[in-house]
Design an enzyme around this catalytic site. Structure first.
Site, PDB file in Angstrom:
ATOM      1  N   LYS A  26      -1.760   3.826  -3.584  1.00 58.68           N
ATOM      2  CA  LYS A  26      -0.383   3.892  -3.102  1.00 58.68           C
ATOM      3  C   LYS A  26       0.141   2.499  -2.760  1.00 58.68           C
ATOM      4  O   LYS A  26       1.316   2.195  -2.976  1.00 58.68           O
ATOM      5  CB  LYS A  26      -0.291   4.812  -1.889  1.00 58.68           C
ATOM      6  CG  LYS A  26       1.112   4.933  -1.284  1.00 58.68           C
ATOM      7  CD  LYS A  26       2.135   5.508  -2.283  1.00 58.68           C
ATOM      8  CE  LYS A  26       3.543   5.544  -1.688  1.00 58.68           C
ATOM      9  NZ  LYS A  26       3.692   6.575  -0.649  1.00 58.68           N
ATOM     10  N   LYS A  53       7.129  -0.376   6.728  1.00 56.90           N
ATOM     11  CA  LYS A  53       5.823   0.046   7.241  1.00 56.90           C
ATOM     12  C   LYS A  53       4.784  -0.023   6.129  1.00 56.90           C
ATOM     13  O   LYS A  53       3.684  -0.567   6.327  1.00 56.90           O
ATOM     14  CB  LYS A  53       5.930   1.469   7.803  1.00 56.90           C
ATOM     15  CG  LYS A  53       4.638   2.035   8.392  1.00 56.90           C
ATOM     16  CD  LYS A  53       3.859   2.892   7.416  1.00 56.90           C
ATOM     17  CE  LYS A  53       4.592   4.187   7.097  1.00 56.90           C
ATOM     18  NZ  LYS A  53       3.765   5.076   6.216  1.00 56.90           N
ATOM     19  N   THR A 108       1.317   8.093   3.955  1.00 60.94           N
ATOM     20  CA  THR A 108       0.959   6.738   3.538  1.00 60.94           C
ATOM     21  C   THR A 108       0.515   5.979   4.777  1.00 60.94           C
ATOM     22  O   THR A 108       1.328   5.673   5.654  1.00 60.94           O
ATOM     23  CB  THR A 108       2.148   6.027   2.868  1.00 60.94           C
ATOM     24  OG1 THR A 108       2.521   6.743   1.682  1.00 60.94           O
ATOM     25  CG2 THR A 108       1.777   4.597   2.489  1.00 60.94           C
TER      26      THR A 108
END
Length: 288
Positions: free
Chosen positions: A172, A240, A97
């Protein structure tokens, strides 16, 4: 069966590479910490390599699952990077990701070398990786996706191409935005129930069958109620990801007020020492 390299053997990559080996693919693994690669080859058929470039020699497909933008650049670029060792026509599949920006940057670099590139971030956590039940959101050229999808199927419950390079990462981000609000809502609900003296198992049995039901409720309510937060995706990694979501939201003009608020709640969890707790630990900050 294909010759495959897998770069990155964290809690996700380790079992994902294992599924490929179990399907009969010839797998070579690389991990920044070599002991992890040795552990993998002790459990699965395959070999390990000292650098990404060495790992990808002869590979038709290269899968990666590392930490962040900088980690991905490090395994792709440079004299010991994967791109330096991949042959024209090989396909790089990135399960990390990361930002759509670095995805497009690396996809362009790959194209110049005649290498295919598919961004393919995953959802489903450690359990999904171990059970081969991940949801995979992909971006890239249709031909590259079509070639890679049968390999991805080794650890996917569902795999879909969402568009050109970067589209998988954008999908995502949508996933993480939705999860953030769901987990906070579940945490508040369970905290309220506990303070009101309700039975959590009985409550969840009732409300999970209606509009309040979710994967998070079904799979995390019991451990949350017990104060156990050692399942799956860590708060540090969620922050993150949410940082990527918030930055991209600013760039495209998408308002993300709940995401921004929950990101700050996760910051509080980090300050409590819970950076490695899983994302359901939002309940911990409510208990004080």
């Amino acid at each position: 069966m294909a010759q495959v390299a897998f770069l990155g053997l964290g809690v996700m990559g380790f079992p994902m590479a294992g599924h490929l080996a179990a399907k009969g693919h010839e797998v070579t693994v690389y991990n920044r910490t070599a002991a992890r690669a040795l552990d993998w080859t002790g459990r699965h058929p395959g070999r390990h390599a000292a650098t990404p470039r060495e790992a990808v020699q002869g590979a038709r497909f290269v899968m990666a699952c590392v930490g962040n933008d900088d980690d991905l650049r490090a395994v792709c670029l440079g004299p010991d990077g994967a791109f330096a060792g991949m042959a024209p026509g090989a396909i790089f599949v990135d399960h990390t990701t990361v930002s759509a920006e670095v995805t497009r940057e690396l996809a362009a670099a790959a194209r110049e070398l005649g290498i295919g590139f598919v961004d393919a971030p995953v959802s489903g956590g450690q359990a999904g990786a171990e059970n081969g039940q991940l949801s995979v959101m992909c971006g890239g050229a249709q031909a590259d996706y079509d070639a890679a999808e049968p390999l991805i199927a080794a650890y996917a419950r569902i795999c879909r191409r969402m568009g050109d390079s970067g589209a998988g990462q954008l999908a995502k981000m949508c996933n993480q935005i939705a999860i953030a609000g769901l987990v906070q809502g579940l945490a508040e609900s369970l905290n309220f129930a506990q303070r009101a003296g309700l039975s959590i198992p009985e409550l969840v049995e009732v409300i999970s069958q209606g509009a309040a039901g979710s994967w998070q409720m079904q799979n995390r309510h019991a451990t949350m109620a017990e104060g156990r937060y050692d399942f799956g995706f860590a708060v540090d990694w969620m922050r993150k990801d949410l940082g990527i979501c918030l930055k991209t939201g600013d760039e495209i003009g998408a308002s993300l007020p709940v995401t921004a608020l929950v990101d700050q709640f996760y910051k509080e969890v980090q300050l409590m020492g819970g950076g490695r707790w899983d994302t359901s630990s939002l309940l911990a900050r409510l208990k004080g």
